[in-house]
Design an enzyme around this catalytic site. Structure first.
Site, mmCIF file in Angstrom:
data_model
loop_
_atom_site.group_PDB
_atom_site.id
_atom_site.type_symbol
_atom_site.label_atom_id
_atom_site.label_comp_id
_atom_site.label_asym_id
_atom_site.label_seq_id
_atom_site.Cartn_x
_atom_site.Cartn_y
_atom_site.Cartn_z
ATOM 1 C CE LYS A 87 -1.749 2.969 2.703
ATOM 2 N NZ LYS A 87 -1.751 4.227 1.953
ATOM 3 C CD GLU A 95 13.382 0.615 9.260
ATOM 4 O OE1 GLU A 95 13.851 1.610 9.861
ATOM 5 O OE2 GLU A 95 13.940 -0.483 9.242
ATOM 6 C CB CYS A 117 12.944 8.533 8.652
ATOM 7 S SG CYS A 117 13.910 7.525 7.548
ATOM 8 C CD GLU A 120 10.226 12.331 12.161
ATOM 9 O OE1 GLU A 120 9.109 11.816 12.266
ATOM 10 O OE2 GLU A 120 11.214 11.750 11.687
#
Ligand code: NAP
Ligand code: MG
Length: 497
Positions: A195, A270, A304, A401
């Site tokens: 997906k 992750e 990331c 983040e």
């Protein structure tokens, strides 16, 4: 002299003019609901293409196809070398369409075309080749049994594919993330439902066409674009999926774990990061300054493992901050098809609002922007590369983040305290160290709680180098031989002699 803006190839304009479909059991089909959704060009905010919106019913169909392919189809009897050959063929096909994929990626994600050409597509090609090689090298062990069993038993282990794998990926490196997920799973013999992110479904769909052209049997790879809350959630919860692999936010990662609990499917994650990049006073400043700038600004800061907290020895703080700010102010911002552009827009309006919100919050809490600090232009989702100083440990811009081109620069005076400061985050994805002293570099590397530590470099990726997170940055590793564990079960066989 300005170079002319590249025009999309006719293959690209042709592809985006058709409504994208779902790949289920080797056929391109509409969503069962008949619904579609739009994907946008973030440089303009305009609709780029429409794509079928898969949801639970489509996920069910895709899982049935993947299950049949795994249990009874040609894939269940395929030899490892044949799997390797198919992966290699896919790599060749992808390489042959590098320009087309780079253009699609740039249009859908916003990243500069030159970056997609030089990084995203070649790294994806290399990934398929690397795992083509692994297909024939999945081995078990023979085991000597103890406690007076010597000579009475023959025992060995085999590694078998875990089965049907669900894979959910983000929008920051759409094609590359698809390659990171698909290549190892197919190498060991799993079947897959992928997906892609709703913001960037296009390269995964075009890759699906190449997968069928390469000759993968029907049902081995199913691609179901759609929304996370519907298609993604249905995949994570599906009782007939054996394994779920997810890349995205830590928040959604936790939802995946809950959804997977129903049938205890295997989970690898992750997730996010707030990675420290540390410059010691003996560093080669001429390398560290551009290194620190690209550690955060690469891919519009939407990485990331971005080096988003820059720790600098206070003896060189002003010089380094000044250098990074100068680097930032030279970054040319604009639409990805302009060859002079270094930084494109953020991927979406949502992401743009989130990052601008952090800039505002930093300002409110007393941080100072040495450069940047606002949007760029007044159309599309562009944000200025930003360097913040005068931060404190508790500020949101230091703790959370941001996933945008925003760096916090923090001075330190004691090298013995720097590891603790660097580790003071819920994340543990990556870290950087800049020094000429090899002893200090390795001593510090051993203290950092991070899945990757780069020394005198940053953002160096390779299919052979494991990548993943400590703490809330994830479970398991991608790449290298480590990821093969995510997609295999170990069977112990013990026979009496
Ligand atoms: P996100 O919301 O977590 O989305 C990632 C993927 O999960 C998308 O395909 C998304 O679908 C899907 N999803 C969303 N909600 C879901 C649910 N309830 N169940 C199942 N799937 C669901 O992340 P984002 O905000 O789009 O992307 C930015 C984040 O990704 C950042 O925080 C960054 O740290 C993280 N990231 C991590 C890595 C890494 O390697 N560790 C790499 C890239 C990005 P939709 O597209 O429809 O939302
Ligand atoms: Mg999302």
């Amino acid at each position: 002299m300005a170079t002319a803006v590249v025009q999309p190839d006719s293959s690209v304009t042709g592809f985006v003019s058709k409504t994208g479909k779902l790949l289920i059991n080797g056929k391109w089909v509409d969503a069962a609901s008949g619904k579609t959704f739009a994907t946008y060009n973030p440089a303009t905010g305009e609709v780029l293409a429409n794509v079928a919106a898969g949801d639970k019913e489509d996920i069910d169909r895709a899982v049935k196809a993947a299950r049949a392919a795994f249990e009874t189809g040609p894939w269940s009897k395929i030899s490892p070398s044949e799997r390797g050959r198919l992966l290699w063929k896919l790599a060749d096909l992808l390489e042959g369409h590098t320009e087309e994929f780079a253009q699609l990626e740039s249009l859908d994600n916003g990243k500069p075309l030159k970056v997609a050409r030089a990084a995203d597509v070649p790294l994806a090609v290399d990934h398929f080749r690397y795992y083509a090689g692994w297909a024939t090298k999945i081995e078990g062990n023979t085991i000597s049994l103890g406690l007076a069993k010597q000579g009475k038993f023959h025992a060995y282990t085999v590694r078998e594919p875990v089965g049907v794998a669900g894979q959910i990926i983000p929008w920051n490196f759409p094609l590359l993330m698809a390659a990171w997920k698909l290549a190892p799973a197919l190498s060991v013999g799993c079947t897959v439902i992928l997906k892609p992110a709703e913001q960037t479904p296009l390269t995964a769909l075009r890759l699906g066409e190449l997968i069928m052209e390469a000759g993968f049997p029907e049902g081995v790879v199913n691609i179901v674009p759609g929304f996370g809350e519907t298609a993604g959630a249905a995949l994570a919860a599906h009782p007939d999926v054996d394994k779920i692999a997810f890349t995205g936010s830590t928040e959604v990662g936790k939802l995946i774990i809950h959804a997977a609990a129903g049938n205890l499917k295997k989970v690898s994650l992750e997730l996010g990061g707030k990675s420290p990049n540390i410059i010691l006073d003996d560093a080669d400043i001429d390398a560290a300054i551009p290194g620190a700038a690209s550690a955060i600004f690469f891919n519009q800061g939407q990485t990331c493992c971005a080096g988003s907290r820059l720790f600098i020895d206070k003896k060189i703080f002003d010089k380094v901050v000044d250098g990074v700010a100068q680097n930032a102010s030279k970054i040319r911002i604009g639409q990805g098809f302009d060859p002079d552009v270094d930084m494109g827009p953020l991927v979406s309006e949502e992401q743009f609002n989130k990052v601008c919100g952090y800039l505002e919050s930093g300002k409110q809490e007393g941080a100072k922007a040495v450069t940047g600090g606002a949007r760029a232009g007044n159309r599309g989702y562009f944000v200025q590369p930003t360097v913040l100083i005068n931060t404190t440990d508790t500020m949101k811009v230091v703790q959370e983040e941001i996933f945008g081109p925003v760096l916090t620069a923090i001075p330190f005076s004691d090298i013995n305290e720097i590891a603790a400061k660097a580790n003071n985050t819920e994340y543990g994805l990556a870290a950087g160290i800049w020094t000429r002293d090899i002893k200090k570099a390795h001593a510090l590397a051993s203290k950092l709680r991070a899945g990757t530590v780069w020394i005198n470099c940053y953002n160096v990726f390779d299919a052979s180098l494991p990548f993943g997170g400590y703490k809330q940055s994830g479970w398991g590793r991608e790449m290298g031989h480590e990821v093969l564990k995510n997609y295999t079960e170990v069977k112990s066989v013990c026979a009496a002699l």
